[in-house]
Design a protein around this motif. Structure first.
Motif, PDB file in Angstrom:
ATOM      1  N   TRP A 103       0.861  -1.184   0.000  1.00 30.07           N
ATOM      2  CA  TRP A 103       0.000   0.000   0.000  1.00 30.07           C
ATOM      3  C   TRP A 103       0.898   1.234   0.000  1.00 30.07           C
ATOM      4  O   TRP A 103       1.824   1.343   0.811  1.00 30.07           O
ATOM      5  CB  TRP A 103      -0.895   0.014   1.234  1.00 30.07           C
ATOM      6  N   ARG A 112       0.723   5.698  -0.423  1.00 25.44           N
ATOM      7  CA  ARG A 112      -0.194   6.820  -0.302  1.00 25.44           C
ATOM      8  C   ARG A 112       0.465   8.077  -0.841  1.00 25.44           C
ATOM      9  O   ARG A 112       1.687   8.200  -0.872  1.00 25.44           O
ATOM     10  CB  ARG A 112      -0.631   7.036   1.147  1.00 25.44           C
ATOM     11  N   ARG A 172       4.528  10.112  -3.652  1.00 21.09           N
ATOM     12  CA  ARG A 172       3.927   8.852  -3.232  1.00 21.09           C
ATOM     13  C   ARG A 172       4.927   8.112  -2.347  1.00 21.09           C
ATOM     14  O   ARG A 172       6.122   8.048  -2.658  1.00 21.09           O
ATOM     15  CB  ARG A 172       3.555   8.009  -4.448  1.00 21.09           C
ATOM     16  N   TYR A 229      -4.787   6.458  -1.183  1.00 16.22           N
ATOM     17  CA  TYR A 229      -4.075   5.209  -0.938  1.00 16.22           C
ATOM     18  C   TYR A 229      -4.171   4.326  -2.176  1.00 16.22           C
ATOM     19  O   TYR A 229      -5.257   4.098  -2.713  1.00 16.22           O
ATOM     20  CB  TYR A 229      -4.655   4.500   0.277  1.00 16.22           C
TER      21      TYR A 229
END
Length: 121
Positions: A36, A38, A45, A93
């Motif tokens: 993951w 974000r 990012r 996300y």
């Protein structure tokens, strides 16, 4: 071919919880790593949490002890349980899946479309 679809984002108050899901169109057991990421407005990012094919995990320092990443190969789904959310967790996300495609270590990345998480104080 490598479609990933996130869900579970939304708006929550400080201290609240959310669980993100990333559903793959094909078996996730073929991926070497999943994670993951974000991205907050005006920022790059960043990796939040990762999990490999052996279910070994790693976390950004900012989320350790609050977030838990997991994967369910039978459901072709990866999860991110987020507890004790803070305003600085506000971001889009993204789900990522990575596969090593050559013996030299070249990889192919697949990305979801992103899901917004907003933590209000």
């Amino acid at each position: 071919q490598g479609q990933l679809v996130e869900s579970g984002g939304g708006m929550v108050q400080v201290g609240g919880s959310l669980r993100l899901s990333c559903l793959a169109s094909r078996s996730i057991s073929r991926f070497d790593n999943m994670g993951w990421y974000r991205q907050a407005p005006g920022k790059q990012r960043e990796l939040v949490a990762g999990i490999n094919s052996d279910s070994n995990t790693n976390y950004a320092d900012s989320v350790k002890g609050r977030f838990t990443i997991s994967r369910d190969n039978a459901k072709n789904t990866m999860y991110l349980q987020m507890n004790n959310l803070k305003p600085e967790d506000t971001a889009v996300y993204y789900c990522n899946a990575r596969k090593v495609v050559t013996v030299e270590g070249s990889t192919v990345d697949y990305w979801g479309q992103g899901t917004q998480v907003t933590v209000s104080s």
